[in-house]
Design an enzyme around this catalytic site. Structure first.
Site, PDB file in Angstrom:
ATOM      1  N   LYS A 185       0.873  -1.184   0.000  1.00 55.85           N
ATOM      2  CA  LYS A 185       0.000   0.000   0.000  1.00 55.85           C
ATOM      3  C   LYS A 185       0.897   1.217   0.000  1.00 55.85           C
ATOM      4  O   LYS A 185       2.041   1.159   0.430  1.00 55.85           O
ATOM      5  CB  LYS A 185      -0.892   0.017   1.259  1.00 55.85           C
ATOM      6  N   ASP A 211      -7.124   4.284  -4.378  1.00 57.05           N
ATOM      7  CA  ASP A 211      -7.770   4.083  -3.078  1.00 57.05           C
ATOM      8  C   ASP A 211      -8.394   5.447  -2.759  1.00 57.05           C
ATOM      9  O   ASP A 211      -8.647   6.230  -3.685  1.00 57.05           O
ATOM     10  CB  ASP A 211      -6.741   3.644  -2.006  1.00 57.05           C
TER      11      ASP A 211
HETATM   12  P1  NDP Z   1     -13.088   7.628  -2.467  1.00 59.14           P
HETATM   13  O1  NDP Z   1     -12.035   8.645  -2.242  1.00 59.14           O
HETATM   14  O2  NDP Z   1     -13.650   7.451  -3.833  1.00 59.14           O
HETATM   15  O3  NDP Z   1     -14.321   7.877  -1.483  1.00 59.14           O
HETATM   16  C1  NDP Z   1     -14.139   7.895  -0.123  1.00 59.14           C
HETATM   17  C2  NDP Z   1     -15.463   8.198   0.535  1.00 59.14           C
HETATM   18  O4  NDP Z   1     -15.346   8.003   1.933  1.00 59.14           O
HETATM   19  C3  NDP Z   1     -15.914   9.646   0.348  1.00 59.14           C
HETATM   20  O5  NDP Z   1     -17.297   9.721   0.354  1.00 59.14           O
HETATM   21  C4  NDP Z   1     -15.306  10.316   1.571  1.00 59.14           C
HETATM   22  O6  NDP Z   1     -15.968  11.513   1.978  1.00 59.14           O
HETATM   23  C5  NDP Z   1     -15.511   9.247   2.613  1.00 59.14           C
HETATM   24  N1  NDP Z   1     -14.457   9.397   3.625  1.00 59.14           N
HETATM   25  C6  NDP Z   1     -13.122   9.275   3.429  1.00 59.14           C
HETATM   26  N2  NDP Z   1     -12.453   9.525   4.553  1.00 59.14           N
HETATM   27  C7  NDP Z   1     -13.386   9.810   5.467  1.00 59.14           C
HETATM   28  C8  NDP Z   1     -13.328  10.129   6.836  1.00 59.14           C
HETATM   29  N3  NDP Z   1     -12.145  10.234   7.475  1.00 59.14           N
HETATM   30  N4  NDP Z   1     -14.493  10.348   7.487  1.00 59.14           N
HETATM   31  C9  NDP Z   1     -15.690  10.229   6.844  1.00 59.14           C
HETATM   32  N5  NDP Z   1     -15.806   9.928   5.545  1.00 59.14           N
HETATM   33  C10 NDP Z   1     -14.676   9.719   4.872  1.00 59.14           C
HETATM   34  O7  NDP Z   1     -12.457   6.252  -1.945  1.00 59.14           O
HETATM   35  P2  NDP Z   1     -12.922   4.759  -2.270  1.00 59.14           P
HETATM   36  O8  NDP Z   1     -14.378   4.694  -2.465  1.00 59.14           O
HETATM   37  O9  NDP Z   1     -12.013   4.223  -3.312  1.00 59.14           O
HETATM   38  O10 NDP Z   1     -12.529   4.002  -0.903  1.00 59.14           O
HETATM   39  C11 NDP Z   1     -13.444   3.827   0.161  1.00 59.14           C
HETATM   40  C12 NDP Z   1     -12.967   2.691   1.051  1.00 59.14           C
HETATM   41  O11 NDP Z   1     -12.887   1.481   0.300  1.00 59.14           O
HETATM   42  C13 NDP Z   1     -11.576   2.865   1.665  1.00 59.14           C
HETATM   43  O12 NDP Z   1     -11.554   2.227   2.930  1.00 59.14           O
HETATM   44  C14 NDP Z   1     -10.690   2.087   0.709  1.00 59.14           C
HETATM   45  O13 NDP Z   1      -9.483   1.679   1.332  1.00 59.14           O
HETATM   46  C15 NDP Z   1     -11.593   0.916   0.403  1.00 59.14           C
HETATM   47  N6  NDP Z   1     -11.301   0.178  -0.828  1.00 59.14           N
HETATM   48  C16 NDP Z   1     -11.209   0.797  -2.036  1.00 59.14           C
HETATM   49  C17 NDP Z   1     -10.982   0.057  -3.179  1.00 59.14           C
HETATM   50  C18 NDP Z   1     -10.960   0.669  -4.532  1.00 59.14           C
HETATM   51  O14 NDP Z   1     -10.847  -0.072  -5.494  1.00 59.14           O
HETATM   52  N7  NDP Z   1     -11.097   1.976  -4.682  1.00 59.14           N
HETATM   53  C19 NDP Z   1     -10.770  -1.396  -3.113  1.00 59.14           C
HETATM   54  C20 NDP Z   1     -10.965  -1.959  -1.793  1.00 59.14           C
HETATM   55  C21 NDP Z   1     -11.201  -1.179  -0.708  1.00 59.14           C
HETATM   56  P3  NDP Z   1     -15.249  12.929   1.760  1.00 59.14           P
HETATM   57  O15 NDP Z   1     -15.377  13.218   0.310  1.00 59.14           O
HETATM   58  O16 NDP Z   1     -16.003  13.849   2.638  1.00 59.14           O
HETATM   59  O17 NDP Z   1     -13.811  12.746   2.201  1.00 59.14           O
HETATM   60  O1  2IT Z   2      -7.821  -1.735  -0.867  1.00 55.98           O
HETATM   61  C1  2IT Z   2      -7.750  -2.188  -2.030  1.00 55.98           C
HETATM   62  O2  2IT Z   2      -7.863  -3.391  -2.262  1.00 55.98           O
HETATM   63  C2  2IT Z   2      -7.561  -1.234  -3.125  1.00 55.98           C
HETATM   64  N1  2IT Z   2      -7.541  -0.034  -2.885  1.00 55.98           N
HETATM   65  C3  2IT Z   2      -7.394  -1.729  -4.529  1.00 55.98           C
HETATM   66  C4  2IT Z   2      -5.995  -2.223  -4.770  1.00 55.98           C
HETATM   67  C5  2IT Z   2      -5.651  -2.553  -6.187  1.00 55.98           C
HETATM   68  O3  2IT Z   2      -4.460  -2.781  -6.404  1.00 55.98           O
HETATM   69  O4  2IT Z   2      -6.512  -2.603  -7.058  1.00 55.98           O
END
Ligand code: NDP
Ligand code: 2IT
Length: 448
Positions: free
Chosen positions: A129, A169
């Site tokens: 990461k 992420d």
């Molecule tokens: P984005 O940046 O697209 O969206 C994040 C969302 O979560 C936003 O709505 C944001 O609100 C909210 N958020 C982030 N930080 C906080 C906080 N501290 N308090 C409250 N709300 C918060 O990220 P993703 O959708 O990609 O990721 C979301 C989660 O999924 C994370 O835990 C990530 O690690 C996990 N994940 C992502 C993957 C991917 O492929 N993208 C794969 C697997 C897991 P705001 O805009 O107000 O910050």
């Molecule tokens: O938490 C996760 O699994 C991710 N943010 C996606 C990682 C990836 O390499 O696609």
């Protein structure tokens, strides 16, 4: 707190001592170790080879300075990270997070989780990461580009299609991956598609990667429901967050007949009893990088509730899809009061240990992020496959592969839980199945 197996207590204490102040990393390690009691009892060879102590120590940790200039010409400074945790199963693989809360402890917790998640996918990928404390909010495209170029100037020394393959992420989506890829290409003079995943569809990206984490999470929950002779049809669902994972979890849940009544961002949540209007939400979030408050303003009858916990909205299925530790003991109590039957983690470690305990004691079916959200990285691995063969698959074919992978992760969790005497325990199943696969590879590769 559940007690750790006697032989694992010193391992955990060593992790805390050697990684001071990194609370999220300690939490992620403890959760895995709590599942491993029956495994160490059955497999003394892991302890003999110090597999668990070695797993808790990243293979490599890189911390670097990221200087850049803002639109006013002022010098700005951030810190960049890449933690290459484990490469027993394949090249390091895992996302990059740009958020002001990022520090070494967050990157290490995410990298540690990624090892087991990636193993569960069954694809040949190690765990890593990275990210930065850079805050993209309110920054222009030109500022984000200059930041990404500076970040990649250092990162390029450490990544490559056979070495380490980052992706997105929190705070890193298609725009950022484009700028990062452009700078890597320029520095290396190589069109090395396999160095990053989450690329655009016209320059080496895969169909379904954008949707994969949210869709995959819903495919996983669909299997949980199927096991109980049930389905998403007419279920009230609450999804926290409104970013990449949340939006596509909402989309798939709606396609399967659910009514998604609430979503959120860090300002608060919205309740839309008629069901979230996803076209509007996408336009606001993807089109203008807006807020859920804007959604409430543009849709009659929708309530915006600032500064409160979304878990107070009653629902049958709760999908935390925002960030770590967003669902605490109070949130769990509210969900239990509201009649929730299933909690499945779309985000990484969104549920605190106290909340997990409360939910399980109340008989709520709980599934952990490293299984539920593995569809994102699994589809990244499908992107790497397409890049390696210079091929590109259709949406339907890729989505079908994603569905198969999620069903297989689901079944593997339950089968492993059964084998180790924990029937129905998705947490034990995911941790043990991921762990044993990596541990066996580490044993085979010798002392590395
Ligand atoms: P984005 O940046 O697209 O969206 C994040 C969302 O979560 C936003 O709505 C944001 O609100 C909210 N958020 C982030 N930080 C906080 C906080 N501290 N308090 C409250 N709300 C918060 O990220 P993703 O959708 O990609 O990721 C979301 C989660 O999924 C994370 O835990 C990530 O690690 C996990 N994940 C992502 C993957 C991917 O492929 N993208 C794969 C697997 C897991 P705001 O805009 O107000 O910050
Ligand atoms: O938490 C996760 O699994 C991710 N943010 C996606 C990682 C990836 O390499 O696609």
């Amino acid at each position: 707190m559940p007690v750790l197996d006697e032989s694992l207590t010193p391992v955990f204490e060593e992790v805390v001592r050697r990684n001071p102040g990194e609370a999220e990393f300690h939490q992620a390690v403890r959760e895995v170790l709590e599942s491993l009691g029956p495994v160490v009892a059955k497999h003394p060879e892991y302890a003999d080879a110090e597999i668990i102590r070695r797993l808790c120590e990243p293979e490599r940790q890189i911390i670097f300075r990221v200087p850049w200039t803002d639109d006013a010409g002022r010098v700005q400074l951030n810190r960049g990270f890449r933690v290459q945790f484990n490469s027993a199963l394949g090249p390091y693989k895992g996302g990059l997070r740009f958020h002001p809360s990022v520090y070494l402890g967050i990157v290490k917790f995410l990298g540690f989780e990624q090892i087991f998640k990636n193993a569960l996918t069954g694809m040949p990928i190690g765990g890593a990461k990275g990210g930065s404390d850079f805050d993209p909010k309110g920054r222009s495209n030109a500022e984000v580009m200059r930041f990404c170029q500076s970040f990649m100037t250092e990162l390029s020394r450490h990544v490559g299609e056979y070495t380490d393959v980052p992706a997105g992420d929190i705070g890193v989506g298609g725009r950022e991956i484009g700028y990062l890829f452009g700078q890597y290409k320029r520095m290396t003079n190589r069109y090395e598609s396999g160095v990053l995943t989450g690329k655009g569809l016209t320059w080496g990206g895969s169909q379904v990667r954008t949707e994969a984490t949210g869709y995959g999470a819903v495919y996983f929950v669909d299997e949980m429901l199927r096991g109980a002779g049930d389905s998403f049809d007419d279920k009230r669902v609450v999804v926290s967050g409104s970013g990449n994972v949340a939006i596509y979890a909402i989309e798939k849940a709606q396609q399967l007949g659910a009514i998604v009544v609430a979503c959120s961002d860090s300002d608060g949540y919205v309740v839309d009893e008629a069901g979230i209007d996803l076209d509007l939400l996408k336009e606001i979030k993807n089109g203008h990088r807006g807020r859920v408050n804007d959604y409430a303003e543009q849709r009659p009858g929708v309530r915006f509730v600032p500064g409160r916990s979304i878990w107070e909205v009653p629902c049958a299925i709760a999908l935390p899809c925002a960030t770590q530790n967003e669902l605490d003991a109070d949130g769990a109590a509210a969900l239990i009061r509201g009649g929730t039957r299933i909690v499945a983690e779309g985000a990484n470690m969104p549920t605190t240990p106290e909340a997990i305990r409360a939910l399980r004691e109340a008989g709520v079916l709980f599934a952990p992020g490293k299984a539920v959200n593995a569809g994102g990285v699994a589809t990244s691995a499908l992107e790497m496959q397409q890049n390696a063969s210079r091929d590109s698959w259709t949406f339907e074919y890729t989505d079908e592969r994603l569905g198969e992978i999620m069903r297989s992760i689901h079944d593997r969790c339950l089968e492993t839980a059964d084998t180790y005497g924990k029937p129905g325990d998705y947490v034990a199943g995911a941790n043990i199945a991921g762990f044993t696969q990596v541990a066996d590879a580490m044993l085979a590769l010798g002392l590395i």
